[in-house]
Design an enzyme around this catalytic site. Sequence first.
Site, PDB file in Angstrom:
ATOM      1  N   GLN A  70      27.114  84.681 -68.699  1.00 51.66           N
ATOM      2  CA  GLN A  70      28.715  85.092 -68.909  1.00 51.66           C
ATOM      3  C   GLN A  70      29.202  84.713 -70.206  1.00 51.66           C
ATOM      4  OE1 GLN A  70      29.851  83.144 -65.170  1.00 51.66           O
ATOM      5  NE2 GLN A  70      29.340  81.272 -65.857  1.00 51.66           N
ATOM      6  N   HIS A 110      41.765  72.056 -58.102  1.00 48.95           N
ATOM      7  CA  HIS A 110      40.922  71.094 -57.860  1.00 48.95           C
ATOM      8  C   HIS A 110      41.096  70.103 -56.672  1.00 48.95           C
ATOM      9  CE1 HIS A 110      39.895  71.839 -62.296  1.00 48.95           C
ATOM     10  NE2 HIS A 110      38.839  72.479 -61.580  1.00 48.95           N
ATOM     11  N   ASP A 118      33.630  73.406 -64.907  1.00 49.34           N
ATOM     12  CA  ASP A 118      34.650  72.383 -65.555  1.00 49.34           C
ATOM     13  C   ASP A 118      34.688  71.094 -65.140  1.00 49.34           C
ATOM     14  OD1 ASP A 118      36.342  74.592 -63.406  1.00 49.34           O
ATOM     15  OD2 ASP A 118      36.580  72.330 -63.204  1.00 49.34           O
ATOM     16  N   GLY A 156      22.755  78.427 -57.833  1.00 47.92           N
ATOM     17  CA  GLY A 156      23.292  77.624 -56.504  1.00 47.92           C
ATOM     18  C   GLY A 156      22.673  78.570 -55.183  1.00 47.92           C
ATOM     19  N   ASP A 162      32.608  76.132 -55.514  1.00 47.94           N
ATOM     20  CA  ASP A 162      33.784  76.405 -56.346  1.00 47.94           C
ATOM     21  C   ASP A 162      33.318  77.497 -57.591  1.00 47.94           C
ATOM     22  OD1 ASP A 162      35.486  74.050 -58.892  1.00 47.94           O
ATOM     23  OD2 ASP A 162      35.604  76.155 -58.386  1.00 47.94           O
ATOM     24  N   SER A 163      33.094  78.649 -57.256  1.00 43.19           N
ATOM     25  CA  SER A 163      32.291  79.541 -57.980  1.00 43.19           C
ATOM     26  C   SER A 163      33.470  80.573 -58.587  1.00 43.19           C
ATOM     27  CB  SER A 163      31.378  80.085 -57.129  1.00 43.19           C
ATOM     28  OG  SER A 163      32.306  81.307 -56.337  1.00 43.19           O
ATOM     29  N   THR A 164      33.028  81.220 -59.432  1.00 45.02           N
ATOM     30  CA  THR A 164      33.718  82.605 -59.862  1.00 45.02           C
ATOM     31  C   THR A 164      33.835  83.544 -58.733  1.00 45.02           C
ATOM     32  OG1 THR A 164      31.376  83.415 -60.726  1.00 45.02           O
ATOM     33  CG2 THR A 164      33.098  82.289 -62.281  1.00 45.02           C
ATOM     34  N   PRO A 171      26.841  86.492 -61.586  1.00 46.28           N
ATOM     35  CA  PRO A 171      26.132  85.593 -60.880  1.00 46.28           C
ATOM     36  C   PRO A 171      26.901  84.858 -59.670  1.00 46.28           C
ATOM     37  CG  PRO A 171      27.217  84.807 -63.154  1.00 46.28           C
ATOM     38  CD  PRO A 171      27.338  86.063 -62.918  1.00 46.28           C
TER      39      PRO A 171
HETATM   40  N1  SAM Z   1      38.261  77.789 -60.189  1.00 47.29           N
HETATM   41  C1  SAM Z   1      37.454  79.064 -60.488  1.00 47.29           C
HETATM   42  C2  SAM Z   1      37.763  80.381 -59.773  1.00 47.29           C
HETATM   43  O1  SAM Z   1      38.085  80.049 -58.722  1.00 47.29           O
HETATM   44  O2  SAM Z   1      37.455  81.217 -60.003  1.00 47.29           O
HETATM   45  C3  SAM Z   1      36.204  78.620 -60.666  1.00 47.29           C
HETATM   46  C4  SAM Z   1      35.645  77.618 -61.697  1.00 47.29           C
HETATM   47  S1  SAM Z   1      34.029  77.394 -61.837  1.00 47.29           S
HETATM   48  C5  SAM Z   1      34.131  77.338 -63.828  1.00 47.29           C
HETATM   49  C6  SAM Z   1      33.205  78.867 -61.609  1.00 47.29           C
HETATM   50  C7  SAM Z   1      31.781  78.376 -62.081  1.00 47.29           C
HETATM   51  O3  SAM Z   1      31.053  79.305 -61.027  1.00 47.29           O
HETATM   52  C8  SAM Z   1      31.181  79.068 -63.398  1.00 47.29           C
HETATM   53  O4  SAM Z   1      31.126  77.503 -64.203  1.00 47.29           O
HETATM   54  C9  SAM Z   1      29.852  79.667 -63.050  1.00 47.29           C
HETATM   55  O5  SAM Z   1      28.834  79.407 -64.164  1.00 47.29           O
HETATM   56  C10 SAM Z   1      29.707  79.249 -61.680  1.00 47.29           C
HETATM   57  N2  SAM Z   1      28.812  80.214 -60.966  1.00 47.29           N
HETATM   58  C11 SAM Z   1      28.868  81.578 -60.693  1.00 47.29           C
HETATM   59  N3  SAM Z   1      27.737  81.788 -60.103  1.00 47.29           N
HETATM   60  C12 SAM Z   1      26.989  80.670 -59.684  1.00 47.29           C
HETATM   61  C13 SAM Z   1      25.815  80.518 -59.052  1.00 47.29           C
HETATM   62  N4  SAM Z   1      25.069  81.650 -58.528  1.00 47.29           N
HETATM   63  N5  SAM Z   1      25.245  79.360 -59.103  1.00 47.29           N
HETATM   64  C14 SAM Z   1      25.838  78.315 -59.682  1.00 47.29           C
HETATM   65  N6  SAM Z   1      27.095  78.492 -60.263  1.00 47.29           N
HETATM   66  C15 SAM Z   1      27.654  79.619 -60.484  1.00 47.29           C
END
Ligand code: SAM
Length: 287
Positions: free
Chosen positions: A37, A68, A92, A144, A162-164, A169
């Site tokens: 990304q 958080h 983060d 994950g 806590d993902s995107t 991904p």
């Molecule tokens: N608070 C944010 C939201 O609600 O959109 C999420 C914050 S955090 C930065 C989101 C994280 O999810 C990113 O760092 C991203 O790299 C991670 N992520 C996305 N898909 C993932 C996966 N399949 N496995 C692990 N982490 C993943």
Amino acid sequence: MSSFHSPQWFTEVHHDLESAYSLKITEKLAEQQSPFQKVEIYQTTQFGKLMTIDGCTMVSTRENFLYHEMMSHPALYTHPEPKNVVIIGGGDCGTLREVLKHQEVESVHQIDIDEVVTRLSEQYFPELCQSNNDVRAQILFDDGIAFMANAEPESIDIVIVDSTDPVGPGEGLFNRAFYQSCLKALRSDGILVQQSESPLYHLALLTDMRNAMTAAGFSDLQTLSFPQPIYPSGWWSCTLAKKQGAFGDFRAVDANNAEFETLYYNSDIHQAAKALPNFVKQAFDGT
Ligand code: SAM
């Protein structure tokens, strides 16, 4: 979603909803394209630093505590005695910091697919990374989905997703197969908590997530909502899923006697966050 920035504004456009969100900026501080990304950092005029991923707002200095705290403390105070926690995503490191405030927690594994997010957070959000060297913390960079699929059965008390959003991904973190992996890895009194998008903008997705959690075998669900200014609609949610039995009361006395500071979370906020608007209740009941 897409985004653009003029010399003075960062704007995230929500095309499907024909709405947008902007923050005034003074400059773009960093941009890094990872194999997964595009991560960008901006200096805003009123919200401190802003991190975006693929054009979507993630965290800002000013308001990240809302998210958080609500992604961590409700689940931790609902579980009778959380010792082993896994965070999927959370790159983060703000959620990790909140989890580690609970002294009874013995281990936290954070698995984010993208190391770039954590490295940029260490540089521009050091306050979120202040617990990264806690001896109880292990920060891993992996998918994950694979991590949970391979996790030892009945080894985890709380899984925090806590993902995107469910695109790119993150897409595979919102389906029955992933929830079945989480169920298997959780102990009998275990809890899964996942960021479950906006009750106003994404109610169909939120309902689908809940149905997939139930189909995976989780026995009870609680969706909590809270303000989240920089996300679409400004109103967000997290959904707790219990492996066995029904949710009882949370540990309100422990929450009120916490030996650490929170800026938003307290037992009243926790109780209030469980209240559902009628339109949400109707969607959940299929009525
Ligand atoms: N608070 C944010 C939201 O609600 O959109 C999420 C914050 S955090 C930065 C989101 C994280 O999810 C990113 O760092 C991203 O790299 C991670 N992520 C996305 N898909 C993932 C996966 N399949 N496995 C692990 N982490 C993943």
